[in-house]
Design an enzyme around this catalytic site. Structure first.
Site, PDB file in Angstrom:
ATOM      1  N   GLN A 161     -42.619  81.850  50.311  1.00 59.31           N
ATOM      2  CA  GLN A 161     -43.664  81.650  49.307  1.00 59.31           C
ATOM      3  C   GLN A 161     -45.007  82.042  49.901  1.00 59.31           C
ATOM      4  O   GLN A 161     -45.338  81.671  51.021  1.00 59.31           O
ATOM      5  CB  GLN A 161     -43.684  80.182  48.903  1.00 59.31           C
ATOM      6  CG  GLN A 161     -45.020  79.646  48.436  1.00 59.31           C
ATOM      7  CD  GLN A 161     -45.311  79.992  46.999  1.00 59.31           C
ATOM      8  OE1 GLN A 161     -44.401  80.153  46.201  1.00 59.31           O
ATOM      9  NE2 GLN A 161     -46.574  80.104  46.655  1.00 59.31           N
ATOM     10  N   ARG A 163     -49.333  83.222  48.610  1.00 64.29           N
ATOM     11  CA  ARG A 163     -50.286  83.612  47.576  1.00 64.29           C
ATOM     12  C   ARG A 163     -51.321  84.575  48.153  1.00 64.29           C
ATOM     13  O   ARG A 163     -52.298  84.917  47.491  1.00 64.29           O
ATOM     14  CB  ARG A 163     -50.968  82.385  46.960  1.00 64.29           C
ATOM     15  CG  ARG A 163     -51.902  81.601  47.870  1.00 64.29           C
ATOM     16  CD  ARG A 163     -52.505  80.428  47.100  1.00 64.29           C
ATOM     17  NE  ARG A 163     -53.591  79.774  47.795  1.00 64.29           N
ATOM     18  CZ  ARG A 163     -53.487  78.643  48.478  1.00 64.29           C
ATOM     19  NH1 ARG A 163     -52.299  78.064  48.585  1.00 64.29           N
ATOM     20  NH2 ARG A 163     -54.547  78.086  49.044  1.00 64.29           N
ATOM     21  N   ASN A 164     -51.075  85.005  49.391  1.00 65.57           N
ATOM     22  CA  ASN A 164     -52.038  85.847  50.098  1.00 65.57           C
ATOM     23  C   ASN A 164     -51.443  87.189  50.510  1.00 65.57           C
ATOM     24  O   ASN A 164     -50.223  87.356  50.536  1.00 65.57           O
ATOM     25  CB  ASN A 164     -52.534  85.122  51.355  1.00 65.57           C
ATOM     26  CG  ASN A 164     -53.288  83.855  51.030  1.00 65.57           C
ATOM     27  OD1 ASN A 164     -54.126  83.839  50.129  1.00 65.57           O
ATOM     28  ND2 ASN A 164     -52.990  82.779  51.744  1.00 65.57           N
ATOM     29  N   GLY A 255     -44.569  76.356  55.667  1.00 62.71           N
ATOM     30  CA  GLY A 255     -45.553  76.526  56.724  1.00 62.71           C
ATOM     31  C   GLY A 255     -46.481  75.335  56.859  1.00 62.71           C
ATOM     32  O   GLY A 255     -46.306  74.295  56.217  1.00 62.71           O
ATOM     33  N   ARG A 256     -47.472  75.502  57.722  1.00 64.16           N
ATOM     34  CA  ARG A 256     -48.499  74.476  57.871  1.00 64.16           C
ATOM     35  C   ARG A 256     -49.313  74.385  56.580  1.00 64.16           C
ATOM     36  O   ARG A 256     -49.676  75.401  55.993  1.00 64.16           O
ATOM     37  CB  ARG A 256     -49.430  74.809  59.035  1.00 64.16           C
ATOM     38  CG  ARG A 256     -48.796  74.755  60.400  1.00 64.16           C
ATOM     39  CD  ARG A 256     -49.809  75.072  61.472  1.00 64.16           C
ATOM     40  NE  ARG A 256     -50.469  76.355  61.256  1.00 64.16           N
ATOM     41  CZ  ARG A 256     -51.511  76.804  61.960  1.00 64.16           C
ATOM     42  NH1 ARG A 256     -52.017  76.060  62.915  1.00 64.16           N
ATOM     43  NH2 ARG A 256     -52.033  77.977  61.714  1.00 64.16           N
ATOM     44  N   HIS A 258     -48.632  73.771  53.568  1.00 68.89           N
ATOM     45  CA  HIS A 258     -48.038  74.551  52.486  1.00 68.89           C
ATOM     46  C   HIS A 258     -48.633  74.137  51.142  1.00 68.89           C
ATOM     47  O   HIS A 258     -48.699  72.957  50.809  1.00 68.89           O
ATOM     48  CB  HIS A 258     -46.517  74.329  52.480  1.00 68.89           C
ATOM     49  CG  HIS A 258     -45.785  75.149  51.470  1.00 68.89           C
ATOM     50  ND1 HIS A 258     -45.126  76.311  51.799  1.00 68.89           N
ATOM     51  CD2 HIS A 258     -45.612  74.997  50.138  1.00 68.89           C
ATOM     52  CE1 HIS A 258     -44.576  76.822  50.707  1.00 68.89           C
ATOM     53  NE2 HIS A 258     -44.860  76.040  49.692  1.00 68.89           N
ATOM     54  N   ALA A 259     -49.079  75.136  50.363  1.00 64.87           N
ATOM     55  CA  ALA A 259     -49.665  74.923  49.030  1.00 64.87           C
ATOM     56  C   ALA A 259     -50.895  74.020  49.082  1.00 64.87           C
ATOM     57  O   ALA A 259     -51.264  73.393  48.089  1.00 64.87           O
ATOM     58  CB  ALA A 259     -48.626  74.357  48.059  1.00 64.87           C
TER      59      ALA A 259
END
Length: 351
Positions: A161, A163-164, A255-256, A258-259
């Protein structure tokens, strides 16, 4: 009766209808909404961490007849129908802490759902008619993704996932993961996001470049997720894992932060919550350790492999975003120059 919906609601309707949001089979009724906020479960007890709601105006709400099929239109086209079961007006301030871990009314996720309301219509989806839109060419349905996984002979697939746009730490994560699983499903989220986030075209084109021109691997599948960011941190991590399970993934990368957004959540809160529900989700959680560039190792690595604590340079997505925004030079150790050039050719940020 006909109810006209906006594009964001159409995309949610699409996700419910194509199975992306299973076990959800309709827009949430009041009981589901309150149960999800309090317990991360639908009223039937099934795990579901975040609200999925259909806004309705007071004028239209007064016209709704319960248990009579209501037609849904977007942009003058019939896109489906719903069987109304519930119209409700929740006091969102009562649930902001549960959903977003804060009482701050300026949290972007809270502001999004607040601006959608105050009234919501709930009920099961009775029909759905897909329309071509600006995101259609980027997307795969769960059924299409599962078929593609089978076609490529992949037994284990990790969902990613984002968004970047991809920087070198992202690349390190992806290639490291391919040592653990047969394949990857890279699924950037390209629905509504906050100001300052990357536009969908920039994210998709940059990943297309990596997969097609750099990696040239047949075991990486690319397809976007067209829903909006909730910025709900841990809960959204569980939501994203649930979605990737529906897409046929056996593993999911968390990840660190996340979201996350700002400093609302702890760095590993999302990982911990996903691990708590790992068995129930039916998908294995891969905890991503934050990669960094080491000036002594001369490469991107992580703290399990590198002991040079004083030689580490963080690969910061925020700093890279700011550098792109200000047209500053970005070293190749942080992001491929080809990707920098590619995204600078376009209008890349949400204004």
């Amino acid at each position: 009766m006909i109810l006209n919906i906006d594009f964001d609601s159409y995309l949610e309707l699409e996700k419910i209808s194509n199975g992306s949001f299973l076990p959800l089979k309709g827009f949430m009724v009041a009981e589901d909404f309150f149960s999800v906020c309090k317990n991360m479960r639908l009223k039937n007890g099934k795990l579901f961490p975040l609200p999925v709601v259909l806004p309705i105006s007071k004028i239209n709400a007064d016209k709704v007849k319960f248990n009579e099929e209501l037609l849904l239109y977007y942009n003058n086209k019939k896109v489906g129908s719903i069987l109304p079961k519930s119209i409700f007006e929740p006091d969102l301030k009562k649930y902001i802490k549960l959903l977003f871990g804060t009482n701050d009314i300026n949290h972007p996720g809270y502001k999004m759902i607040k601006n959608m309301g105050p009234l919501f219509l709930g009920g099961p989806i009775k029909s759905f008619y897909e329309i071509k839109n600006k995101y259609t060419s980027f997307t795969l349905t769960p059924r299409q993704c599962i078929a593609e996984i089978k076609k490529r002979g992949l037994k284990t697939v990790a969902g990613f996932q984002t968004r970047n746009v991809p920087h070198k730490a992202h690349e390190y994560i992806l290639l490291s993961t391919l040592k653990k699983v047969d394949g990857l499903f890279v699924q950037p989220l390209i629905g509504k996001k906050k100001r300052g986030d990357f536009l969908p075209e920039a994210v998709i084109k940059s990943y297309q470049y990596l997969i097609d021109k750099v990696y040239k691997k047949n075991n990486i599948i690319l397809g976007s997720l067209t829903t909006y960011m909730r910025y709900a941190g841990p809960r959204e991590g569980v939501f994203h894992a649930l979605i990737r399970k529906n897409y046929g993934c056996t593993h999911f990368l968390v990840g660190r932060d996340h979201a996350g957004v700002g400093d609302y959540y702890g760095l590993y809160d999302a990982q911990n919550l996903c691990l708590k529900y790992e068995k129930e989700l039916g998908i294995k959680i891969i905890k991503v350790r934050g990669p960094f560039y080491c000036k002594k190792c001369l490469k991107i690595t992580n703290d399990l492999l590198c002991r040079h604590k004083k030689s580490r340079i963080e690969v910061s997505g925020t700093k890279i975003r700011n550098a792109l925004l200000k047209n500053l030079y970005i070293e190749d150790i942080f992001m491929r120059k080809e990707i920098v050039e590619l995204i600078r050719k376009n209008n890349i940020f949400i204004k």
